[in-house]
Scaffold this motif. Structure first.
Motif, PDB file in Angstrom:
ATOM      1  N   PHE A   1      41.357  30.663  58.793  1.00  0.00           N
ATOM      2  CA  PHE A   1      40.568  29.783  57.931  1.00  0.00           C
ATOM      3  C   PHE A   1      39.109  30.227  57.973  1.00  0.00           C
ATOM      4  O   PHE A   1      38.446  30.354  56.940  1.00  0.00           O
ATOM      5  N   CYS A   2      38.632  30.491  59.201  1.00  0.00           N
ATOM      6  CA  CYS A   2      37.258  30.985  59.374  1.00  0.00           C
ATOM      7  C   CYS A   2      37.182  31.769  60.675  1.00  0.00           C
ATOM      8  O   CYS A   2      37.800  31.385  61.677  1.00  0.00           O
ATOM      9  N   THR A   3      36.459  32.882  60.632  1.00  0.00           N
ATOM     10  CA  THR A   3      36.153  33.640  61.844  1.00  0.00           C
ATOM     11  C   THR A   3      34.648  33.556  62.053  1.00  0.00           C
ATOM     12  O   THR A   3      33.871  33.943  61.181  1.00  0.00           O
ATOM     13  N   VAL A   4      34.248  33.015  63.201  1.00  0.00           N
ATOM     14  CA  VAL A   4      32.828  32.723  63.414  1.00  0.00           C
ATOM     15  C   VAL A   4      32.209  33.748  64.352  1.00  0.00           C
ATOM     16  O   VAL A   4      32.882  34.329  65.203  1.00  0.00           O
ATOM     17  N   PRO A   5      30.899  33.986  64.198  1.00  0.00           N
ATOM     18  CA  PRO A   5      30.228  35.016  65.001  1.00  0.00           C
ATOM     19  C   PRO A   5      29.688  34.493  66.316  1.00  0.00           C
ATOM     20  O   PRO A   5      29.535  33.293  66.531  1.00  0.00           O
ATOM     21  N   LYS A   6      29.365  35.434  67.180  1.00  0.00           N
ATOM     22  CA  LYS A   6      28.540  35.150  68.348  1.00  0.00           C
ATOM     23  C   LYS A   6      27.103  35.029  67.860  1.00  0.00           C
ATOM     24  O   LYS A   6      26.642  35.825  67.036  1.00  0.00           O
ATOM     25  N   LEU A   7      26.362  34.027  68.352  1.00  0.00           N
ATOM     26  CA  LEU A   7      24.989  33.794  67.903  1.00  0.00           C
ATOM     27  C   LEU A   7      24.021  33.825  69.085  1.00  0.00           C
ATOM     28  O   LEU A   7      24.327  33.296  70.161  1.00  0.00           O
ATOM     29  N   ASN A   8      22.878  34.429  68.854  1.00  0.00           N
ATOM     30  CA  ASN A   8      21.829  34.498  69.873  1.00  0.00           C
ATOM     31  C   ASN A   8      20.542  33.885  69.337  1.00  0.00           C
ATOM     32  O   ASN A   8      20.211  34.022  68.152  1.00  0.00           O
ATOM     33  N   ASP A   9      19.799  33.222  70.232  1.00  0.00           N
ATOM     34  CA  ASP A   9      18.488  32.701  69.873  1.00  0.00           C
ATOM     35  C   ASP A   9      17.513  33.865  69.742  1.00  0.00           C
ATOM     36  O   ASP A   9      17.831  35.010  70.091  1.00  0.00           O
ATOM     37  N   TYR A  10      16.319  33.573  69.238  1.00  0.00           N
ATOM     38  CA  TYR A  10      15.320  34.626  69.020  1.00  0.00           C
ATOM     39  C   TYR A  10      14.917  35.341  70.301  1.00  0.00           C
ATOM     40  O   TYR A  10      14.460  36.486  70.275  1.00  0.00           O
ATOM     41  N   ASP A  11      15.110  34.673  71.442  1.00  0.00           N
ATOM     42  CA  ASP A  11      14.758  35.297  72.720  1.00  0.00           C
ATOM     43  C   ASP A  11      15.957  35.959  73.388  1.00  0.00           C
ATOM     44  O   ASP A  11      15.891  36.370  74.543  1.00  0.00           O
ATOM     45  N   GLY A  12      17.068  36.065  72.651  1.00  0.00           N
ATOM     46  CA  GLY A  12      18.241  36.751  73.172  1.00  0.00           C
ATOM     47  C   GLY A  12      19.224  35.861  73.898  1.00  0.00           C
ATOM     48  O   GLY A  12      20.285  36.328  74.336  1.00  0.00           O
ATOM     49  N   LYS A  13      18.906  34.588  74.057  1.00  0.00           N
ATOM     50  CA  LYS A  13      19.803  33.662  74.759  1.00  0.00           C
ATOM     51  C   LYS A  13      20.981  33.284  73.875  1.00  0.00           C
ATOM     52  O   LYS A  13      20.811  32.980  72.689  1.00  0.00           O
ATOM     53  N   THR A  14      22.180  33.304  74.451  1.00  0.00           N
ATOM     54  CA  THR A  14      23.383  32.972  73.693  1.00  0.00           C
ATOM     55  C   THR A  14      23.407  31.493  73.345  1.00  0.00           C
ATOM     56  O   THR A  14      23.125  30.629  74.179  1.00  0.00           O
ATOM     57  N   ILE A  15      23.747  31.192  72.101  1.00  0.00           N
ATOM     58  CA  ILE A  15      23.875  29.819  71.610  1.00  0.00           C
ATOM     59  C   ILE A  15      25.351  29.430  71.659  1.00  0.00           C
ATOM     60  O   ILE A  15      26.220  30.257  71.337  1.00  0.00           O
ATOM     61  N   PRO A  16      25.691  28.211  72.046  1.00  0.00           N
ATOM     62  CA  PRO A  16      27.105  27.823  72.061  1.00  0.00           C
ATOM     63  C   PRO A  16      27.752  27.983  70.681  1.00  0.00           C
ATOM     64  O   PRO A  16      27.227  27.495  69.680  1.00  0.00           O
ATOM     65  N   VAL A  17      28.875  28.687  70.648  1.00  0.00           N
ATOM     66  CA  VAL A  17      29.656  28.810  69.414  1.00  0.00           C
ATOM     67  C   VAL A  17      31.104  28.386  69.634  1.00  0.00           C
ATOM     68  O   VAL A  17      31.883  28.328  68.687  1.00  0.00           O
ATOM     69  N   LYS A  18      31.438  28.101  70.894  1.00  0.00           N
ATOM     70  CA  LYS A  18      32.778  27.600  71.195  1.00  0.00           C
ATOM     71  C   LYS A  18      32.707  26.096  71.407  1.00  0.00           C
ATOM     72  O   LYS A  18      31.987  25.613  72.284  1.00  0.00           O
ATOM     73  N   PHE A  19      33.454  25.361  70.601  1.00  0.00           N
ATOM     74  CA  PHE A  19      33.471  23.903  70.676  1.00  0.00           C
ATOM     75  C   PHE A  19      34.914  23.434  70.769  1.00  0.00           C
ATOM     76  O   PHE A  19      35.761  23.854  69.982  1.00  0.00           O
ATOM     77  N   SER A  20      35.166  22.577  71.745  1.00  0.00           N
ATOM     78  CA  SER A  20      36.520  22.079  71.971  1.00  0.00           C
ATOM     79  C   SER A  20      36.570  20.570  71.806  1.00  0.00           C
ATOM     80  O   SER A  20      35.647  19.862  72.243  1.00  0.00           O
ATOM     81  N   PRO A  21      37.638  20.044  71.197  1.00  0.00           N
ATOM     82  CA  PRO A  21      37.775  18.590  71.088  1.00  0.00           C
ATOM     83  C   PRO A  21      38.162  17.996  72.430  1.00  0.00           C
ATOM     84  O   PRO A  21      38.883  18.604  73.214  1.00  0.00           O
ATOM     85  N   ASP A  22      37.673  16.804  72.685  1.00  0.00           N
ATOM     86  CA  ASP A  22      37.932  16.181  73.973  1.00  0.00           C
ATOM     87  C   ASP A  22      37.923  14.667  73.791  1.00  0.00           C
ATOM     88  O   ASP A  22      37.532  14.145  72.741  1.00  0.00           O
ATOM     89  N   VAL A  23      38.347  13.966  74.827  1.00  0.00           N
ATOM     90  CA  VAL A  23      38.304  12.506  74.841  1.00  0.00           C
ATOM     91  C   VAL A  23      37.604  12.071  76.114  1.00  0.00           C
ATOM     92  O   VAL A  23      37.966  12.502  77.214  1.00  0.00           O
ATOM     93  N   ASN A  24      36.580  11.251  75.979  1.00  0.00           N
ATOM     94  CA  ASN A  24      35.828  10.739  77.117  1.00  0.00           C
ATOM     95  C   ASN A  24      35.850   9.214  77.073  1.00  0.00           C
ATOM     96  O   ASN A  24      35.268   8.600  76.188  1.00  0.00           O
ATOM     97  N   LYS A  25      36.597   8.618  78.009  1.00  0.00           N
ATOM     98  CA  LYS A  25      36.757   7.154  78.050  1.00  0.00           C
ATOM     99  C   LYS A  25      37.281   6.620  76.712  1.00  0.00           C
ATOM    100  O   LYS A  25      36.738   5.685  76.129  1.00  0.00           O
ATOM    101  N   SER A  26      38.328   7.286  76.222  1.00  0.00           N
ATOM    102  CA  SER A  26      39.008   6.916  74.976  1.00  0.00           C
ATOM    103  C   SER A  26      38.159   7.135  73.722  1.00  0.00           C
ATOM    104  O   SER A  26      38.503   6.655  72.642  1.00  0.00           O
ATOM    105  N   VAL A  27      37.045   7.838  73.861  1.00  0.00           N
ATOM    106  CA  VAL A  27      36.169   8.119  72.725  1.00  0.00           C
ATOM    107  C   VAL A  27      36.185   9.621  72.443  1.00  0.00           C
ATOM    108  O   VAL A  27      36.020  10.435  73.362  1.00  0.00           O
TER     109      VAL A  27
END
Length: 326
Positions: A140-166
């Motif tokens: 459906f989509c292939t997403v890139p690795k992303l870096n901030d202007y100072d070379g620091k990696t930005i989160p691109v991996k996001f996982s669904p989760d449940v915290n206290k039923s939310v």
């Protein structure tokens, strides 16, 4: 605060928006990649000549540059200088998702690469060979690795989760090539255009950038599609990266109704009538407006029932226990 919202769109690109498209008349005559590049311009982008020269070095079928209204004054000049590029301008304020929807409808290629202009002024690493290898994955989509202007990696991996039923989304800094991610960070990635349109695209009634983006990608997962990370596809910001706000608001309520409330049973999904009670207690809207939104969501889920391959609870359970293989 008014709780009224527009009806959930039933078809792709249902919102009627006035826009102007100029340029794009030149043809290189070469056999092009089956990819349209959609460029999201921002007021911080600089060195626009270099941006377009970098993009034109890749044999895209076409390039659509979505312009900021503040930059419309020099678009005619750019269109003359870069006749291969289509410049898209809007006469009204619309969401980023709406802009991408319209660009998708203008594209004729099976794949669309959505980028920020900020990525393309320096250290541009996209190659035709890489794009061809990513096309074969047919995600459906292939997403890139992303870096901030100072070379620091930005989160691109996001996982669904449940915290206290939310429901919650867990960002992760570390990832492997081909890892699944719940959605594309900052809209960017190589999209399968047919799959994008068949899932309805971005919902223009969700005005929060965060929830609008999450709504489409969560829906794509629930409908059996995949979004994965390519560590080979890498971009860097030349300015400071600003993440989206994920405030709990009306946009979240619409996301909640469309993605978290459907229950998959047998060959399709439904929103049980009895779930109206917990929904009403979850929001501050009046009874009449809550019932209206709930009924609209039940209608929309019924229309798309057979497209659901799972529900949020099952997706989260499988993701957290075993991961989702790419």
């Amino acid at each position: 605060m008014s709780c009224a919202m527009n009806i959930i769109p039933s078809i792709f690109n249902q919102n009627q928006v006035d826009y102007t498209l100029i340029g794009g008349g030149a043809d290189s005559g070469k056999q092009a990649l089956p990819v349209t590049c959609v460029l999201l311009n921002s007021h911080t982008s600089t060195f626009r000549n270099i941006v377009f020269e970098n993009l034109l070095s890749i044999n895209f079928d076409s390039i659509i540059s979505i312009e900021e209204s503040s930059r419309m004054f020099n678009t005619d000049q750019l269109a003359h200088q870069f006749p291969q590029v289509k410049f898209m301008m809007f006469q009204e304020e619309v969401t980023v998702g709406d802009k991408i929807n319209i660009a998708m409808s203008e594209a004729v290629t099976p794949y669309v690469l959505v980028l920020h202009s900020d990525f393309c002024s320096q250290k541009f690493k996209v190659t035709e060979k890489l794009l061809k290898s990513l096309i074969k994955l047919d995600n459906f989509c292939t997403v890139p690795k992303l870096n901030d202007y100072d070379g620091k990696t930005i989160p691109v991996k996001f996982s669904p989760d449940v915290n206290k039923s939310v429901f919650s989304v867990r960002p992760e800094l570390s990832f492997n090539d081909g890892d699944p991610t719940l959605f594309a960070a900052d809209w960017c990635g190589l999209y399968n255009r047919q799959k994008f349109t068949l899932t309805g695209g971005f919902d223009y009634t969700i005005t929060s950038p965060y929830w609008q983006r999450l709504d489409l990608f969560m829906r794509s997962w629930l409908w059996g599609e995949k979004t994965v990370i390519s560590s080979q596809l890498e971009f860097s910001y030349s300015q400071e990266y600003e993440s989206c706000e994920n405030t709990i608001d009306l946009s979240y309520l619409r996301f909640y109704l469309k993605n978290l409330m459907p229950v998959h049973k047998g060959n399709g999904a439904v929103i049980p009538k009895l779930s109206f009670i917990p929904f009403k207690f979850r929001n501050k809207c009046g009874f009449t407006e809550s019932l209206s939104q709930f009924s609209d969501a039940r209608r929309w889920v019924a229309e798309n029932s057979t497209l659901f391959k799972t529900d949020a609870a099952t997706l989260i359970q499988n993701w957290s226990l075993t991961g989702v293989q790419s």
